[in-house]
Motif scaffolding. Structure first.
Motif, PDB file in Angstrom:
ATOM      1  N   GLN A 169       0.809  -1.213   0.000  1.00 32.10           N
ATOM      2  CA  GLN A 169       0.000   0.000   0.000  1.00 32.10           C
ATOM      3  C   GLN A 169       0.846   1.268   0.000  1.00 32.10           C
ATOM      4  O   GLN A 169       0.622   2.186  -0.786  1.00 32.10           O
ATOM      5  CB  GLN A 169      -0.945  -0.017   1.202  1.00 32.10           C
ATOM      6  N   GLU A 170       1.893   1.263   0.865  1.00 33.14           N
ATOM      7  CA  GLU A 170       2.674   2.496   0.960  1.00 33.14           C
ATOM      8  C   GLU A 170       3.673   2.612  -0.182  1.00 33.14           C
ATOM      9  O   GLU A 170       4.038   3.690  -0.593  1.00 33.14           O
ATOM     10  CB  GLU A 170       3.388   2.548   2.309  1.00 33.14           C
ATOM     11  N   ARG A 171       4.149   1.435  -0.648  1.00 29.91           N
ATOM     12  CA  ARG A 171       5.144   1.464  -1.721  1.00 29.91           C
ATOM     13  C   ARG A 171       4.710   0.400  -2.741  1.00 29.91           C
ATOM     14  O   ARG A 171       3.913  -0.468  -2.454  1.00 29.91           O
ATOM     15  CB  ARG A 171       6.517   1.056  -1.160  1.00 29.91           C
ATOM     16  N   THR A 172       5.266   0.488  -3.944  1.00 29.96           N
ATOM     17  CA  THR A 172       4.909  -0.530  -4.944  1.00 29.96           C
ATOM     18  C   THR A 172       6.002  -1.593  -4.970  1.00 29.96           C
ATOM     19  O   THR A 172       6.741  -1.735  -5.925  1.00 29.96           O
ATOM     20  CB  THR A 172       4.766   0.113  -6.333  1.00 29.96           C
ATOM     21  N   LEU A 173       6.087  -2.319  -3.862  1.00 36.96           N
ATOM     22  CA  LEU A 173       7.117  -3.352  -3.752  1.00 36.96           C
ATOM     23  C   LEU A 173       6.454  -4.722  -3.712  1.00 36.96           C
ATOM     24  O   LEU A 173       5.342  -4.850  -3.205  1.00 36.96           O
ATOM     25  CB  LEU A 173       7.914  -3.165  -2.456  1.00 36.96           C
ATOM     26  N   SER A 174       7.148  -5.737  -4.246  1.00 39.99           N
ATOM     27  CA  SER A 174       6.601  -7.106  -4.168  1.00 39.99           C
ATOM     28  C   SER A 174       7.295  -7.834  -3.045  1.00 39.99           C
ATOM     29  O   SER A 174       8.531  -7.881  -3.003  1.00 39.99           O
ATOM     30  CB  SER A 174       6.858  -7.858  -5.471  1.00 39.99           C
ATOM     31  N   LEU A 175       6.506  -8.369  -2.134  1.00 44.85           N
ATOM     32  CA  LEU A 175       7.080  -9.140  -1.019  1.00 44.85           C
ATOM     33  C   LEU A 175       6.655 -10.596  -1.190  1.00 44.85           C
ATOM     34  O   LEU A 175       5.481 -10.945  -1.037  1.00 44.85           O
ATOM     35  CB  LEU A 175       6.577  -8.553   0.314  1.00 44.85           C
TER      36      LEU A 175
END
Ligand code: ADP
Length: 468
Positions: A336-342
């Motif tokens: 939500q805060e960043r466009t990162l894939s975890l």
């Protein structure tokens, strides 16, 4: 000359030394008899344990005699002798003690001393008696002569003086002269003998100094070791009080910090009417208080680790479940805060790992949060659990900014933050990885890092697997 003679005769030391020379005979004889009996008895039986025991007792005995002799040499001969042995190191076993005594130089030199004292005692005792008897006899010769002349004038004088006696000339003149001369020689001989015997005592004192005490280098070494031990104890004590101070201070800080945090939180409750500017300032206070709170927690954790007071609950843990939990908790931060894939994955049939589940969660949360903080938008963070070499391995990798090679070995140091992290103010204090390393090593695990600047970083956590 006369002064010197008088000085020798009036000096108490001369008589103490002579007393010692006289004592040396009975003592030396006794030592010799005791030692020869002990050694021959012990030596004869040495093949069996009893013999060894007797040998040992003899050795302890001769060391006791050597101690007595040392005192005698100090008191009577004025010798300056270091202690016969150094204090035994703390916790020394009887085997070590025997070994130390057997290899100690003084053990053997003192034996030599006691044995040599036997012939020396005989010689010195005889010398004292002969010198004083002869001197006294010489001194008394003129007196004897005069007495003889006075009481028995008609009788020819002692045969020794016969050649000097003339029946015609003045009676006994030459013989008296000779008797007088002998008397003078006797008078000179007394101080000369005393001086010679004192000199002999002096020589024996030097022999005692060389044989009855530990060497100067041993004394210096022991003093240096004692000093080092004192310093070590002092350093340990100050280290201990430093740790206690940190543990107590951080523990005490937790309560007021938690109280401020709770009060600010209730002030910031949604719906409470508040000036926008006040709300802005209070939000900053809330963020900084949280930061202060986690710093205090981190310092407390490190101080506890240092003091060996990490109370861990180590048990078999299902690592993929812990990873799931961590990724789920941090997913909002990534998506939500960043466009990162975890992403996370686990190899099939993984054994359980030995760990404290809460502490493992803390370590993995720190690693994933670091990866999120140091990876630009659009990047990928992955957590893979596998097994290698009989251990469970968790690999946290990112496609982030990476770590400079010269910083890589320092990332686990306390308060280390790279220049980039400082300038971007990621909110960390540089303690997270240091705590992770301490926690993992307390669990029997380890952590390592690999990184390529501009490409990404990989943190590898290795844990013991549950015993099959
Ligand atoms: P904190 O994150 O609180 O600053 P850490 O001990 O967790 O402290 O990390 C120490 C430093 O290591 C960070 O400040 C950062 O410079 C570097 N670091 C840790 N993880 C990463 C990562 N995944 N990518 C790049 N740098 C990292």
């Amino acid at each position: 000359m006369v002064d010197q003679a008088l000085a020798v005769l009036t000096n108490g030391e001369t008589y103490r030394r002579i007393l010692y020379l006289l004592l040396a005979f009975p003592l030396g004889t006794a030592y010799f008899v005791l030692l020869v009996t002990g050694l021959s008895t012990g030596g004869g039986l040495a093949v069996i344990i009893v013999g060894i025991g007797i040998l040992w007792l003899t050795m302890e005995g001769w060391l006791l005699l050597a101690r007595f002799e040392r005192q005698l040499a100090i008191q009577l001969l004025g010798a300056n002798i270091p202690p016969i042995s150094l204090p035994a190191p703390a916790g020394e076993s009887w085997r070590q003690r025997i070994g130390r005594t057997l290899t100690d130089r003084v053990t053997w030199t003192s034996l030599g001393y006691l044995l040599v004292e036997f012939p020396f005692g005989i010689a010195s005792f005889t010398l004292v008696l002969v010198l004083f008897t002869v001197s006294l006899a010489f001194v008394l010769t003129p007196v004897a002569y005069v007495l003889q002349v006075a009481f028995r004038p008609q009788v020819p004088i002692d045969v020794n003086f016969a050649p000097f006696i003339s029946n015609n000339g003045p009676p006994y003149g030459a013989a008296f002269l000779v008797a007088l001369l002998v008397g003078v020689v006797g008078v000179v001989m007394i101080p000369a003998s005393a001086a010679a015997l004192s000199g002999l005592g002096w020589l024996w004192a030097r022999f005692a100094e060389a044989t009855l005490g530990v060497s100067q280098s041993q004394v210096q070494l022991a003093a240096a070791q004692a000093e080092a031990r004192t310093q070590q104890v002092r350093a340990e004590r100050s280290e201990q009080s430093r740790r206690e101070l940190i543990v107590n201070a951080s523990h005490e800080l937790r309560t007021p910090v938690a109280s401020i945090s709770a009060h600010v939180e209730s002030l910031l409750k949604p719906g409470r009417p508040m000036d926008d500017e006040v709300r802005k300032y209070l939000t900053v206070v809330a963020t900084e208080t949280d930061r202060l709170g986690s710093l205090v927690d981190d310092v407390l954790a490190l101080a506890r680790a240092d003091a060996g007071e990490l109370h861990l609950d180590i048990r078999p843990v299902d690592v993929p479940a812990v990873v799931d939990h961590v990724c789920e908790a941090l997913a909002p931060l990534a998506r939500q805060e960043r466009t990162l894939s975890l992403l996370h994955s686990a190899a099939p049939d993984l054994p359980r790992a030995m760990a404290d589940p809460d502490r493992l969660t803390q370590v993995l949360t720190n690693l994933v949060r670091n990866a999120l903080n140091h990876t630009p938008d659009g990047g990928i963070i992955s957590v893979e659990t596998t097994q290698a070499d009989g251990r469970v391995v968790i690999k946290v990798s990112d496609t982030g900014i990476g770590i400079d090679p010269e910083d890589l070995h320092r990332v686990f140091d306390r308060f280390f933050r790279s220049d980039q992290s400082r300038s971007r103010d990621t909110g960390g204090s540089g303690l997270g990885l240091a705590i992770a390393r301490d926690l993992l090593s307390a669990m029997g695990g380890s952590i390592t890092a690999e990184s390529t600047p501009g490409v990404g970083s990989v943190f590898l956590v290795s844990l013991r697997r549950e015993a099959a």
